[in-house]
Design a protein around this motif. Structure first.
Motif, short mmCIF file in Angstrom:
data_model
loop_
_atom_site.label_atom_id
_atom_site.label_comp_id
_atom_site.label_asym_id
_atom_site.label_seq_id
_atom_site.Cartn_x
_atom_site.Cartn_y
_atom_site.Cartn_z
N LEU B 204 0.83 -1.21 0.00
CA LEU B 204 0.00 0.00 0.00
C LEU B 204 0.86 1.26 0.00
CD1 LEU B 204 -2.81 -0.96 2.53
CD2 LEU B 204 -3.06 -0.58 0.08
N GLY B 207 2.21 2.32 -3.18
CA GLY B 207 1.25 2.81 -4.17
C GLY B 207 0.42 1.75 -4.86
N ALA B 208 0.34 0.53 -4.30
CA ALA B 208 -0.45 -0.51 -4.95
C ALA B 208 -1.95 -0.24 -4.77
CB ALA B 208 -0.10 -1.88 -4.38
N ARG B 209 -2.69 -0.34 -5.88
CA ARG B 209 -4.15 -0.26 -5.81
C ARG B 209 -4.68 -1.64 -5.43
NH1 ARG B 209 -3.18 4.05 -10.29
NH2 ARG B 209 -1.16 3.05 -10.05
N GLU B 212 -3.95 -4.50 -7.79
CA GLU B 212 -2.52 -4.80 -7.84
C GLU B 212 -2.06 -5.49 -6.55
OE1 GLU B 212 -0.54 -1.25 -10.43
OE2 GLU B 212 -1.39 -0.71 -8.51
N LEU B 213 -2.60 -4.99 -5.44
CA LEU B 213 -2.24 -5.57 -4.15
C LEU B 213 -2.62 -7.05 -4.12
CD1 LEU B 213 -1.07 -4.55 -1.43
CD2 LEU B 213 -3.40 -4.58 -0.58
#
Lengths: 268, 300
Positions: B204, B207-209, B212-213
């Motif tokens: 997170l 910058g993972a959405r 994507e996470l």
């Protein structure tokens, strides 16, 4: 220029039994741009809670935390975090870990490669690009973690006791390396540690937290030139002063807790 | 007295360049050579093969004992001929059935059923388990239904499934599917639910959405559990297959065993049992190899 503004922040945690617990009370400080700011205090003083709030992993119960005037509402790469236990992705190689944030930022592919190479070089891990984290020593893992955080070019680097689980020699080496990197590529660093010596060695200013409830007791300015010699009388004096003060705080805390514990025992 | 090579180069027999740079830190190559010189040479191939085979000595003792008891036991008890045919009889039974071209059909039919069923259990169970591990609300909704169906043994479904699908591939695949489905779901669930909080937070903060996470953190973290779930599912599914084929089937190893019973061909029965055990072992081995291949970071 003020960059991080922690304004009257309180945080209540609810324990497993459902009892509300005051982790932070009216914490209030500001951090300047490119400042190296440390937060020290005994365990249980809410250091990590404070970092979680700054990172955006948790929200304050009262008060506000702002970066550049904007309230922190969620985690994001502009406040990259270096964790105590590294938190590297075991399924990615060193290079893939460093690249992770760049991919999330949609940095163009050639630029990604250049930055990965640059930051792996900066932390001295050339030749280890295709290793998995489990194949590295603790110090090397933490360097990967620092490279990963730096690669996304955050405006603030949040570090949660990053060197606590390293041996003394590696820790001192990593401290020197961090200072070198910070001087080469200035950034705001908020550095959490329980080691006063470490804080004095690295920081521009040190916030001293007192426990139960966690609150800022004092903010010390350290204006000795770097690199700082730990045997310099001024450094020794400052360290001794802070340590004495902390020891007294921990002692007072014990005393205030013990009678309460005694009463609980008697009630059983 | 043979002395081992030393780093400071005092020993003339020390390998390579170590003596050349006295006082200098030894080069990586020199160190690697030194390390190699300290390790005893690996034993020749025939010795390694022998030691691998010799580990199976207990199995060999077992087979030989079985052979002797079957052969000489018949003098004491003539029924032993039918009750427990010797290994040699099982081998000739295999040759017999291969020659008649039926053995391979039985094996392939059984394998086809189990792979279809476990494949379907994985295709449906893995996403379901991951979704349940990922979202507490989804888990809360699905859990009661799942926990209600789960304790019903797959074999208890056989009568109903025969009514639904008749006797044939579909019915057996359905039974195996039921057996394999729950271990797959529960392990995938545990894998997604127990992802290290710090890895999620690291994702997170980089910058993972959410999507994507899930793909870069939750899925790889759950992968070892997913593989475990499918392996367990395959094992239980294999047992359910044989049970299903024993009760009602037009072909397969279970059918072969049951058919042999009506013909008093105990050599065929034993052959079927040995094949079921061996194929189960092979399937599990293949799954472990697949897991090793899919998770190079996860090697012990």
């Amino acid at each position: 220029m003020i960059q991080v503004d922690v304004a009257n922040v309180s945080k209540v945690h609810v324990s497993m039994k459902g009892e509300p617990l005051l982790a932070l009370l009216d914490v209030d400080f500001r951090v300047e741009e490119n400042e190296f700011f440390s937060i020290v205090g005994p365990s249980g003083c809410g250091k990590t809670t404070l970092l979680n709030l700054l990172a955006g992993f948790e929200q304050p119960t009262r008060g506000e935390l702002k970066v550049g005037g904007k309230v922190i509402t969620e985690p994001g790469w502009e406040r990259a975090v270096v964790f105590q236990e590294y938190a590297l992705f075991p399924w990615y190689t060193v290079a893939q870990n460093v690249r992770y944030g760049l991919q999330r930022k949609r940095v163009p592919e050639p630029e990604q490669r250049r930055l990965v190479d640059h930051y792996i070089g900066l932390v001295g891990l050339r030749g280890f690009e295709s290793r998995y984290p489990r194949e590295l020593s603790g110090g090397m893992r933490q360097r990967v973690s620092i490279a990963r955080a730096l690669a996304v070019n955050p405006s603030i680097l949040l570090m949660d006791e990053p060197f606590a689980s390293l041996d003394v020699q590696t820790r001192e080496y990593m401290q020197d390396e961090l200072l070198k990197i910070w001087q080469r590529e200035p950034k705001t660093v908020i550095f959490i540690t329980h080691s006063i010596d470490e804080a004095i060695k690295l920081s521009d200013r040190i916030a001293i937290l007192a426990p139960r409830p966690g609150r800022v007791e004092e903010i010390k300015t350290v204006d000795f030139p770097r690199p700082r010699d730990p045997t310099d009388p001024a450094v020794v004096h400052l360290a001794a002063e802070v340590k004495l003060w902390l020891r007294r705080k921990v002692f007072e805390n014990r005393r205030s807790e013990e009678p309460a514990a005694g009463r609980q025992e008697a009630a059983h | 007295m043979p002395s081992s090579p030393s780093l400071d180069g005092e020993d003339a027999r020390s390998p390579g360049a170590l003596t050349a740079n006295r006082g200098m830190p030894p080069t990586q190559e020199a160190l690697a050579r030194l390390a190699a010189s300290m390790v005893p040479p690996p034993p020749p191939a025939w010795k390694r093969a022998l030691s691998r085979i010799s580990r199976l000595w207990l199995l060999a003792v077992f087979v030989i004992a079985w052979q002797l008891i079957s052969m000489y036991g018949q003098r004491v008890n003539p029924q032993l001929d039918v009750m427990m045919p010797p290994p040699t009889a099982v081998i000739s039974a295999a040759a017999d059935l291969i020659a008649r071209g039926v053995l391979l059909t039985h094996i392939l039919d059984s394998l086809k059923r189990v792979l279809l069923a476990v494949g379907a259990a994985a295709v449906l169970g893995v996403p379901l388990g991951l979704a349940m591990g990922w979202s507490k609300r989804f888990r809360a909704a699905v859990d009661p239904l799942l926990e209600f169906i789960r304790p019903i043994p797959p074999l208890a479904w056989i009568p109903l499934s025969i009514l639904w699908f008749g006797i044939g591939d579909v019915q057996i695949v359905y039974i195996i599917f039921l057996a394999a489905f729950f271990p797959v779901v529960l392990n995938s669930l545990a894998g997604a639910r127990d992802v290290d909080t710090y890895l999620v937070r690291a994702g997170l903060s980089l910058g993972a959405r959410p999507r994507e996470l899930f793909l870069t953190v939750v899925l790889p973290a759950a992968l070892p559990h997913i593989f475990t779930g499918i392996r367990i599912g395959l094992g239980i599914g294999w047992m359910a297959l044989v049970a299903g084929e024993l009760v009602a089937a037009p072909s397969g190893l279970g059918y072969m065993i049951n058919n042999a019973r009506t013909l008093f061909r105990s050599d065929y029965i034993l052959l079927g049992m040995v094949l079921i055990g061996a194929l189960g072992l092979v399937l599990d081995y293949l799954m472990r190899q697949a897991a090793r291949f899919a998770m190079p970071w996860h090697r012990q």
